[in-house]
Design a protein around this motif. Structure first.
Motif, PDB file in Angstrom:
ATOM      1  N   THR A   1       0.853  -1.194   0.000  1.00 43.57           N
ATOM      2  CA  THR A   1       0.000   0.000   0.000  1.00 43.57           C
ATOM      3  C   THR A   1       0.885   1.239   0.000  1.00 43.57           C
ATOM      4  OG1 THR A   1      -1.735  -1.165   1.207  1.00 43.57           O
ATOM      5  CG2 THR A   1      -1.832   1.254   1.213  1.00 43.57           C
ATOM      6  N   VAL A   2       0.639   2.095  -0.989  1.00 44.41           N
ATOM      7  CA  VAL A   2       1.353   3.375  -1.068  1.00 44.41           C
ATOM      8  C   VAL A   2       0.348   4.496  -0.879  1.00 44.41           C
ATOM      9  CG1 VAL A   2       3.188   2.450  -2.538  1.00 44.41           C
ATOM     10  CG2 VAL A   2       1.175   3.497  -3.594  1.00 44.41           C
ATOM     11  N   ILE A   3       0.850   5.675  -0.576  1.00 44.65           N
ATOM     12  CA  ILE A   3      -0.025   6.807  -0.288  1.00 44.65           C
ATOM     13  C   ILE A   3       0.480   8.049  -1.014  1.00 44.65           C
ATOM     14  CG2 ILE A   3       1.226   7.397   1.828  1.00 44.65           C
ATOM     15  CD1 ILE A   3      -1.538   8.068   3.088  1.00 44.65           C
ATOM     16  N   GLY A   4      -0.450   8.831  -1.505  1.00 44.84           N
ATOM     17  CA  GLY A   4      -0.089  10.064  -2.192  1.00 44.84           C
ATOM     18  C   GLY A   4      -1.336  10.799  -2.657  1.00 44.84           C
ATOM     19  N   LYS A   5      -1.112  11.849  -3.413  1.00 41.02           N
ATOM     20  CA  LYS A   5      -2.217  12.647  -3.953  1.00 41.02           C
ATOM     21  C   LYS A   5      -2.351  12.361  -5.453  1.00 41.02           C
ATOM     22  CE  LYS A   5      -1.709  16.346  -0.559  1.00 41.02           C
ATOM     23  NZ  LYS A   5      -2.768  15.825   0.282  1.00 41.02           N
ATOM     24  N   PRO A   6      -3.570  12.212  -5.943  1.00 40.07           N
ATOM     25  CA  PRO A   6      -3.757  11.983  -7.376  1.00 40.07           C
ATOM     26  C   PRO A   6      -3.184  13.138  -8.205  1.00 40.07           C
ATOM     27  CG  PRO A   6      -5.778  11.495  -6.194  1.00 40.07           C
ATOM     28  CD  PRO A   6      -4.846  12.152  -5.214  1.00 40.07           C
ATOM     29  N   ILE A   7      -2.642  12.795  -9.353  1.00 43.73           N
ATOM     30  CA  ILE A   7      -2.106  13.782 -10.288  1.00 43.73           C
ATOM     31  C   ILE A   7      -3.265  14.596 -10.838  1.00 43.73           C
ATOM     32  CG2 ILE A   7      -0.913  14.040 -12.499  1.00 43.73           C
ATOM     33  CD1 ILE A   7       0.515  11.326 -11.756  1.00 43.73           C
ATOM     34  N   THR A   8      -3.115  15.915 -10.840  1.00 46.88           N
ATOM     35  CA  THR A   8      -4.202  16.799 -11.302  1.00 46.88           C
ATOM     36  C   THR A   8      -3.921  17.429 -12.656  1.00 46.88           C
ATOM     37  OG1 THR A   8      -3.249  18.636 -10.062  1.00 46.88           O
ATOM     38  CG2 THR A   8      -4.955  17.323  -8.947  1.00 46.88           C
ATOM     39  N   ASP A   9      -2.728  17.264 -13.171  1.00 44.63           N
ATOM     40  CA  ASP A   9      -2.337  17.845 -14.460  1.00 44.63           C
ATOM     41  C   ASP A   9      -3.049  17.104 -15.590  1.00 44.63           C
ATOM     42  OD1 ASP A   9      -1.156  18.801 -16.762  1.00 44.63           O
ATOM     43  OD2 ASP A   9       0.894  18.231 -16.184  1.00 44.63           O
ATOM     44  N   MET A  10      -3.989  17.772 -16.246  1.00 41.54           N
ATOM     45  CA  MET A  10      -4.778  17.152 -17.313  1.00 41.54           C
ATOM     46  C   MET A  10      -3.932  16.744 -18.519  1.00 41.54           C
ATOM     47  SD  MET A  10      -7.856  16.771 -16.260  1.00 41.54           S
ATOM     48  CE  MET A  10      -8.779  16.469 -17.751  1.00 41.54           C
ATOM     49  N   ASP A  11      -2.736  17.312 -18.641  1.00 37.73           N
ATOM     50  CA  ASP A  11      -1.852  16.947 -19.744  1.00 37.73           C
ATOM     51  C   ASP A  11      -1.018  15.702 -19.429  1.00 37.73           C
ATOM     52  OD1 ASP A  11      -2.703  19.064 -21.359  1.00 37.73           O
ATOM     53  OD2 ASP A  11      -1.263  20.443 -20.438  1.00 37.73           O
ATOM     54  N   ASN A  12      -1.055  15.260 -18.208  1.00 36.39           N
ATOM     55  CA  ASN A  12      -0.313  14.074 -17.792  1.00 36.39           C
ATOM     56  C   ASN A  12      -1.176  12.847 -18.066  1.00 36.39           C
ATOM     57  OD1 ASN A  12       0.859  11.932 -16.247  1.00 36.39           O
ATOM     58  ND2 ASN A  12       1.819  13.427 -14.895  1.00 36.39           N
ATOM     59  N   VAL A  13      -0.629  11.856 -18.762  1.00 37.05           N
ATOM     60  CA  VAL A  13      -1.406  10.658 -19.101  1.00 37.05           C
ATOM     61  C   VAL A  13      -1.826   9.878 -17.851  1.00 37.05           C
ATOM     62  CG1 VAL A  13      -0.407  10.397 -21.394  1.00 37.05           C
ATOM     63  CG2 VAL A  13       0.660   9.243 -19.450  1.00 37.05           C
ATOM     64  N   LYS A  14      -1.206  10.165 -16.727  1.00 36.38           N
ATOM     65  CA  LYS A  14      -1.542   9.499 -15.463  1.00 36.38           C
ATOM     66  C   LYS A  14      -2.475  10.359 -14.607  1.00 36.38           C
ATOM     67  CE  LYS A  14       1.816   6.507 -16.401  1.00 36.38           C
ATOM     68  NZ  LYS A  14       1.922   5.105 -16.363  1.00 36.38           N
ATOM     69  N   CYS A  15      -3.089  11.357 -15.202  1.00 36.37           N
ATOM     70  CA  CYS A  15      -3.985  12.261 -14.477  1.00 36.37           C
ATOM     71  C   CYS A  15      -5.055  11.452 -13.742  1.00 36.37           C
ATOM     72  CB  CYS A  15      -4.644  13.244 -15.449  1.00 36.37           C
ATOM     73  SG  CYS A  15      -5.696  14.459 -14.617  1.00 36.37           S
ATOM     74  N   GLY A  16      -5.255  11.816 -12.479  1.00 34.98           N
ATOM     75  CA  GLY A  16      -6.245  11.146 -11.652  1.00 34.98           C
ATOM     76  C   GLY A  16      -5.689   9.973 -10.862  1.00 34.98           C
ATOM     77  N   MET A  17      -4.448   9.602 -11.146  1.00 36.22           N
ATOM     78  CA  MET A  17      -3.834   8.470 -10.455  1.00 36.22           C
ATOM     79  C   MET A  17      -2.847   8.949  -9.401  1.00 36.22           C
ATOM     80  SD  MET A  17      -2.789   6.012 -13.621  1.00 36.22           S
ATOM     81  CE  MET A  17      -3.978   5.469 -14.825  1.00 36.22           C
ATOM     82  N   VAL A  18      -2.770   8.215  -8.296  1.00 36.29           N
ATOM     83  CA  VAL A  18      -1.698   8.427  -7.324  1.00 36.29           C
ATOM     84  C   VAL A  18      -0.423   7.861  -7.937  1.00 36.29           C
ATOM     85  CG1 VAL A  18      -0.811   7.752  -5.053  1.00 36.29           C
ATOM     86  CG2 VAL A  18      -3.211   8.414  -5.318  1.00 36.29           C
ATOM     87  N   ILE A  19      -0.508   6.624  -8.383  1.00 39.93           N
ATOM     88  CA  ILE A  19       0.540   5.937  -9.132  1.00 39.93           C
ATOM     89  C   ILE A  19      -0.169   4.925 -10.014  1.00 39.93           C
ATOM     90  CG2 ILE A  19       0.913   4.209  -7.309  1.00 39.93           C
ATOM     91  CD1 ILE A  19       3.888   4.106  -8.143  1.00 39.93           C
ATOM     92  N   ASP A  20       0.322   4.740 -11.185  1.00 39.01           N
ATOM     93  CA  ASP A  20      -0.239   3.751 -12.090  1.00 39.01           C
ATOM     94  C   ASP A  20      -0.033   2.366 -11.447  1.00 39.01           C
ATOM     95  OD1 ASP A  20      -0.553   1.872 -14.227  1.00 39.01           O
ATOM     96  OD2 ASP A  20      -0.118   3.460 -15.678  1.00 39.01           O
ATOM     97  N   PHE A  21      -1.096   1.579 -11.347  1.00 31.93           N
ATOM     98  CA  PHE A  21      -0.970   0.237 -10.780  1.00 31.93           C
ATOM     99  C   PHE A  21       0.122  -0.547 -11.515  1.00 31.93           C
ATOM    100  CE2 PHE A  21      -5.390   0.820  -9.132  1.00 31.93           C
ATOM    101  CZ  PHE A  21      -5.132   0.507  -7.805  1.00 31.93           C
ATOM    102  N   GLY A  22       0.248  -0.305 -12.822  1.00 30.23           N
ATOM    103  CA  GLY A  22       1.278  -0.990 -13.605  1.00 30.23           C
ATOM    104  C   GLY A  22       2.684  -0.608 -13.168  1.00 30.23           C
ATOM    105  N   ASP A  23       2.873   0.654 -12.805  1.00 34.01           N
ATOM    106  CA  ASP A  23       4.192   1.101 -12.341  1.00 34.01           C
ATOM    107  C   ASP A  23       4.521   0.477 -10.988  1.00 34.01           C
ATOM    108  OD1 ASP A  23       4.456   2.646 -14.633  1.00 34.01           O
ATOM    109  OD2 ASP A  23       3.793   4.496 -13.651  1.00 34.01           O
ATOM    110  N   LEU A  24       3.537   0.419 -10.099  1.00 37.14           N
ATOM    111  CA  LEU A  24       3.746  -0.209  -8.804  1.00 37.14           C
ATOM    112  C   LEU A  24       4.033  -1.699  -8.993  1.00 37.14           C
ATOM    113  CD1 LEU A  24       3.833   0.000  -5.731  1.00 37.14           C
ATOM    114  CD2 LEU A  24       1.345  -0.272  -5.716  1.00 37.14           C
TER     115      LEU A  24
END
Length: 150
Positions: free
Chosen positions: A38-61
């Motif tokens: 379990t990791v913790i963080g704030k979701p990415i808010t940059d709409m230009d970032n392909v990971k927008c809305g994610m804390v971390i991509d499950f695939g990256d973890l």
């Protein structure tokens, strides 16, 4: 922005033996481990970032934990390299077995401490490791929490 926890579960098989232990676990045996990260963080808010809305991509973890933990421990036999088990480890290695030598007693508790250090070193700066849970059997598990380490 809200802080969110993300959890990914991993499965691996591993054998071990506890040198000096006064019970059955002194014998070489194996477990079907279930590791929850379990990791913790704030979701990415940059709409230009392909990971927008994610804390971390499950695939990256998944990539981090698979490369650093699962691929190294799965179907390996884990021994404390500072015990006479080193002789057995060397014999098994000579016969082509996958043996992982560690500098601790390979209990679930100590494996979690090791895993936490490994995972923490690979996470992006904005993501923190919150907790780990290592289930050894259907009824037994150990947990590591970052908040307990401070």
């Amino acid at each position: 922005m809200s802080t969110i926890r993300i959890t990914k579960q991993f499965d691996f098989e591993a054998g071990h033996a506890l040198f000096g232990y006064d019970g059955k676990c002194k014998n070489v045996h194996g477990h079907s481990y279930k590791l929850s990260v379990t990791v913790i963080g704030k979701p990415i808010t940059d709409m230009d970032n392909v990971k927008c809305g994610m804390v971390i991509d499950f695939g990256d973890l998944k990539r981090i934990v698979k490369q650093e933990i699962v691929d190294k421990f799965d179907h390996a036999t884990v021994f404390n390299k500072n015990t006479p088990h080193i002789e057995l480890a060397n014999e098994l290695k000579a016969r082509g077995h996958d043996v992982r030598l560690v500098d601790y007693q390979p209990t679930s508790e100590m494996m979690l401490i090791d895993f936490a250090a490994i995972i923490n070193a690979k996470l992006p700066e904005n993501i923190k490791l919150h907790s780990l849970r290592l289930q050894e059997t259907g009824t037994s598990h150990a947990e590591w929490f970052a908040s307990d380490q401070e």
